[in-house]
Write an enzyme that holds these catalytic residues in place. Structure first.
Site, PDB file in Angstrom:
ATOM      1  N   SER A   1     -16.277 -30.436   8.805  1.00 57.93           N
ATOM      2  CA  SER A   1     -15.405 -31.167   9.734  1.00 57.93           C
ATOM      3  C   SER A   1     -14.490 -30.217  10.488  1.00 57.93           C
ATOM      4  O   SER A   1     -13.912 -29.291   9.905  1.00 57.93           O
ATOM      5  CB  SER A   1     -14.560 -32.182   8.972  1.00 57.93           C
ATOM      6  OG  SER A   1     -15.264 -33.365   8.738  1.00 57.93           O
TER       7      SER A   1
ATOM      8  N   HIS B   1      -8.890 -35.846  11.525  1.00 62.53           N
ATOM      9  CA  HIS B   1      -8.958 -36.450  10.190  1.00 62.53           C
ATOM     10  C   HIS B   1      -8.817 -35.419   9.068  1.00 62.53           C
ATOM     11  O   HIS B   1      -8.725 -35.790   7.901  1.00 62.53           O
ATOM     12  CB  HIS B   1     -10.257 -37.255  10.020  1.00 62.53           C
ATOM     13  CG  HIS B   1     -11.492 -36.430   9.845  1.00 62.53           C
ATOM     14  ND1 HIS B   1     -12.265 -36.004  10.905  1.00 62.53           N
ATOM     15  CD2 HIS B   1     -12.104 -35.965   8.735  1.00 62.53           C
ATOM     16  CE1 HIS B   1     -13.299 -35.316  10.442  1.00 62.53           C
ATOM     17  NE2 HIS B   1     -13.224 -35.286   9.130  1.00 62.53           N
TER      18      HIS B   1
ATOM     19  N   ASP C   1     -10.785 -37.435  17.876  1.00 60.72           N
ATOM     20  CA  ASP C   1     -10.590 -36.847  16.558  1.00 60.72           C
ATOM     21  C   ASP C   1     -10.324 -35.338  16.624  1.00 60.72           C
ATOM     22  O   ASP C   1     -10.874 -34.560  15.863  1.00 60.72           O
ATOM     23  CB  ASP C   1     -11.815 -37.114  15.662  1.00 60.72           C
ATOM     24  CG  ASP C   1     -11.551 -36.755  14.206  1.00 60.72           C
ATOM     25  OD1 ASP C   1     -10.546 -37.220  13.658  1.00 60.72           O
ATOM     26  OD2 ASP C   1     -12.350 -36.001  13.624  1.00 60.72           O
TER      27      ASP C   1
END
Length: 544
Positions: free
Chosen positions: A380, A255, A298
């Site tokens: 992230s 992402h 992801d």
């Protein structure tokens, strides 16, 4: 989705770096040659369509909070040196090519190139109409291997490119612009300074605090990702592969993707001590190619466009692809784009789906609650390590913060390994290309190994039939090496002297000289190719 991407200044269009630290953006200085001319015709202006800023702002108002913060309108073009711009011959016989690109109302203009090749002795400058913002010179040093490039936004609603080639050059440059980015939000006013730091929560631990003492190797693989606009959005890590050949593979989150061909990877951005202090911002690598990605876990695996310089002291982190919970976990990351931090969970991770309710069953490791530290936007893609210092996943997102003792979810390395069934959707093809079925792999020190062989007997004359001593010194070995002797320089058989050694230091080996007129020694790698054929020591042998 609660992905921990630092979105405040994230962009969804590709621009160039605002901080002059990446290879593509290192300017050589100087002044465009046209500035010194008493009279020069104005360069032709390339046409651009008008930008409906109100429409872009209306779309931005409806964007989900996890979508990148857009500040530029991408305009697809095809401006090249053959069909646009104009050439001017200088008094010394050299030539300059100039092209003006105007987009009324833009706060700045960024350019992306699908073809870029600047020969030796040639250079390129970019500047605005009032010459208050000049970037360059860009030279052959700034050429990328894939023949593309980017240049940072130039302030104002028009930018002029000025390319110079001297009279003696035999090679002509190539410049072709495929995208112009119209900045409708004033990125220079908004963008965060690279000198800003200390914006993460106070519960975070600097990686060089005492609690991080056992993680000093692993931290060297973790880097912060900056967008092409200079904004700090995600974290990630270099990863080792079974061949241990130091291919610069970089693991982050799916992402986070968008504009990775112009991302900047900043290594060693950390306080030198436990006390908050800004870290160095010059240890960067620009540009990457996406090798594999999958939304189920992801993950995104990139290959950096160039090797990480040995001066950065890189470390290629190891991994564990076994689908078994770690007894405890550690995360090394850049929360809020801050200096490098480290967080600890003293309990076993839990197999789960993302956020407990989304995506594929068993695709994520859940950290129920951090015991020391936390994660934030910008974390992230950061690696999750098990108790053996191996990566087990990368951060997808969650709710944890310094004020919320809640959970985070990491995409499982074990699912990323083979999920999806093709090289573009799984890790195995890249990290184990020979299909050895290795399930765990330790990290690899990225500092180049070396072995130096010195002349036998200190360079004294060698006589056939006498004994002599071969001495060698090795540094930074992380795999076994082989030492071999050839008693006939002109084509004899290589004999193994030492079959396996992985220790640094100085060594010697004594052998009786052959009757041939010369001999040689070589070093070759057994498990680490970086030391293959590092040395080939030749020496003469004299008959009595």
């Amino acid at each position: 989705m609660i992905g921990k991407v630092l979105r405040i200044f994230t962009i969804s269009v590709v621009l160039a770096v605002m901080i002059p630290v990446a290879r593509a953006q290192i300017s050589q200085g100087g002044t465009p040659r046209s500035f010194a001319l008493a009279q020069v015709d104005a360069p032709p202006t390339a046409p651009l369509p008008a930008v409906d800023v109100s429409a872009y702002l209306a779309e931005d108002a409806q964007a989900d909070k996890d979508e990148p913060y857009r500040f530029g309108a991408p305009l697809e073009v095809a401006f090249d040196m053959e069909h646009f711009g104009a050439w001017t011959t200088l008094p010394d016989g050299g030539r300059i090519w100039r092209l003006r690109i105007a987009s009324p109302g833009a706060f700045s203009i960024g350019l992306l190139y699908d073809r870029w090749q600047i020969p030796e002795l040639c250079d390129l400058f970019l500047y605005n109409d009032d010459r208050s913002h000049v970037i360059g010179a860009f030279t052959s040093f700034n050429n990328w291997a894939d023949g593309t490039n980017i240049t940072q936004p130039v302030m104002g609603d028009a930018v002029t490119l000025e390319y110079y080639e001297p009279a003696e050059t035999r090679e002509h440059g190539i410049l072709s612009i495929w995208r112009v980015v119209h900045d409708y939000r004033d990125i220079y006013r908004m963008a965060r300074s690279p000198d800003d730091y200390g914006e993460s929560g106070s519960c975070n631990n600097n990686v060089n605090c005492t609690v991080g003492a056992d993680w000093q190797s692993q931290k060297r693989g973790v880097a912060m990702i900056l967008t092409s606009g200079g904004s700090r959005i995600c974290s990630g890590s270099l990863v080792n592969n079974v061949r241990q050949d130091q291919t610069p593979y970089f693991l982050t989150a799916n992402h986070c993707l968008g504009g990775e061909t112009s991302w900047i990877f900043m290594f060693n951005y950390e306080s030198p001590t436990c006390t908050n202090a800004n870290g160095p911002t010059t240890q960067t690598v620009a540009n990457a190619t996406l090798r594999a990605t999958n939304t189920a876990s992801d993950f995104a695996l990139l290959e950096l466009a160039s090797d990480v310089p040995s001066g950065y002291n890189p470390y290629f982190n190891g991994w564990n692809r076994v689908d078994a919970a770690a007894t405890n976990s550690v995360c090394i990351h850049h929360p809020a784009g801050d200096i490098k931090k480290i967080s600890f969970d003293d309990d076993a991770s839990v197999s789960d789906r993302y956020l407990g309710s989304s995506g594929v069953t068993g695709s994520h490791w859940k950290i129920v609650q951090w015991d020391d530290g936390t994660t934030e936007g910008g974390s992230s893609g950061s690696p999750l390590f098990d108790q053996n210092h191996r990566i087990t996943g990368q951060l997808h997102g969650g709710y944890a913060s310094c004020t919320s003792l809640t959970s985070d979810w990491y995409g499982k390395f074990s699912m990323s390994w083979n999920y999806g069934g093709s090289s573009s959707s799984r890790l195995s093809d890249w990290l184990d290309p020979d299909n050895t079925s290795v399930s765990t792999l330790d990290g690899l020190d990225g500092v180049a190994a070396s072995i130096t062989v010195t002349a036998p007997n200190g360079g004294e004359t060698l006589y056939a039939g006498d004994a002599y001593t071969i001495t060698w010194t090795s540094q930074n070995l992380s795999g076994n090496v082989k030492i071999e002797l050839n008693r006939s320089y002109s084509g004899g058989t290589w004999e193994t002297i030492i079959a396996s050694t992985a220790n640094d230091g100085s060594y010697s080996w004594t052998v009786t000289t052959p009757t041939a007129t010369a001999a040689r020694v070589r070093i070759s790698g057994v498990t680490q190719t970086t030391v293959t054929d590092v040395s080939d020591a030749n020496f003469a042998i004299v008959q009595r």
